[in-house]
Design an enzyme around this catalytic site. Structure first.
Site, PDB file in Angstrom:
ATOM      1  N   SER A 131       0.835  -1.188   0.000  1.00  8.02           N
ATOM      2  CA  SER A 131       0.000   0.000   0.000  1.00  8.02           C
ATOM      3  C   SER A 131       0.881   1.254   0.000  1.00  8.02           C
ATOM      4  CB  SER A 131      -0.948  -0.067   1.199  1.00  8.02           C
ATOM      5  OG  SER A 131      -2.048   0.777   1.058  1.00  8.02           O
ATOM      6  N   ASP A 236      -9.445  -6.034  -4.956  1.00  2.85           N
ATOM      7  CA  ASP A 236      -9.016  -4.924  -4.106  1.00  2.85           C
ATOM      8  C   ASP A 236      -9.962  -3.742  -4.309  1.00  2.85           C
ATOM      9  OD1 ASP A 236      -7.728  -2.721  -2.905  1.00  2.85           O
ATOM     10  OD2 ASP A 236      -5.739  -3.538  -3.333  1.00  2.85           O
ATOM     11  N   HIS A 264      -7.324  -5.995  -0.594  1.00  2.00           N
ATOM     12  CA  HIS A 264      -6.185  -5.129  -0.277  1.00  2.00           C
ATOM     13  C   HIS A 264      -5.216  -5.816   0.687  1.00  2.00           C
ATOM     14  CE1 HIS A 264      -4.286  -1.288  -0.655  1.00  2.00           C
ATOM     15  NE2 HIS A 264      -4.333  -1.036   0.641  1.00  2.00           N
TER      16      HIS A 264
END
Length: 284
Positions: A131, A236, A264
């Site tokens: 991320s 995601d 995610h």
């Protein structure tokens, strides 16, 4: 991105991660933690394993080594790798200082992470970035090609589109989240501090939408020369699929691996598959 918000099963997963870390400690070949003074701040780290191949784990937004990488710290090969997890400045146990989000906060995190590894005596190392941590890894690899062996990124992006901006603003107000969604980060930061930091993060990531093409680090991708594996969960909800495809197209020689059911948090939800992918790639 919002490393903990979407697809992680939130409270339950946070509890699972804590348990994983706690249970892993007696079985590691060695575990150490502490703080290193780097670029004027005290950065918290955890280190495990005794392998010759050093690997830095870079957490997501508001994340830390304990909240974001339990299954990796437990199960990645300790004989092959030396794993270093860290809390970027203003996150987790790298406080004070309070976290802020100037226009160069990703660049600052990249420099902090690289300088932490150098301070700890690692001359070359690989990067695992999730991320926001993946964005940091992209910048670190582009800026320090002589130091980075290999890189794995997932849930990451090199620009902020208008679609992304809408997603961020939809989750800006944490008071509208369920208590179950808020609790993991409230445990780390406190109720009001978490709300403040999160809102500041939204403003921090949104500022990139005002740049040409919404660039965070688009111009740096051609400078990345290390072998790079991009992993993406096809479900995601926070990172649309055009982001990993853009990274794959613009990082020379990179590979893209898609996990059909991944969200995610794919490295937590599908930890065994993820760890196998990472080990095979890093050991090639």
């Amino acid at each position: 991105m919002a490393s903990f918000l979407f697809g992680r099963r939130l409270l339950k997963c946070s509890t699972d991660v804590r348990e994983i870390v706690e249970k892993s400690l007696p079985y590691c070949s060695s575990v150490s933690s502490g703080r290193q003074r780097v670029n004027g701040v005290d950065l918290y780290y955890e280190q495990t394993g005794r392998g010759k191949h050093a690997v830095l784990l870079l957490p997501g937004a508001l994340g830390s080594t304990k909240t974001d990488f339990g299954p990796q710290l437990k199960s990645l090969n300790k004989e092959c790798f030396t794993l270093v997890g860290w809390d970027p400045r203003g996150y987790g146990q790298s406080r004070p200082p309070d976290r802020d989000f100037p226009s160069d906060f990703f660049e600052r995190d990249a420099k902090d992470g690289v300088d932490l590894m150098k301070t700890m005596g690692f001359k070359k190392f690989s990067l695992l970035g999730w991320s926001d941590g993946g964005i940091t890894a992209l910048i670190a690899a582009a800026r320090n090609p002589e130091l980075i062996k290999k890189m794995v990124v997932w849930g990451s992006n090199a620009f902020v589109s208008q679609d992304d901006l809408k997603l961020y603003n939809m989750v800006r107000d944490v008071s509208k989240w369920s208590a179950r969604m808020r609790q993991p980060m409230e445990e780390v930061y406190g109720v009001q501090a978490f709300a403040n930091i999160w809102e500041n993060w939204v403003d921090g990531i949104a500022q990139f939408a005002n740049r040409p093409e919404g660039s965070i680090c688009m111009e740096l991708l051609p400078l990345i020369s290390c072998p790079t594996l991009i992993i993406h969960g096809e479900k995601d909800p926070m990172v649309p699929s055009f982001h990993p495809h853009y990274l794959h197209k613009n990082i020379k020689g990179s590979r893209l691996h898609l996990i059909p059911e991944g969200k995610h948090n794919l490295h937590l939800r599908y930890a065994e598959e993820f760890n196998k992918l990472v080990e095979d790639f890093l050991e090639e």
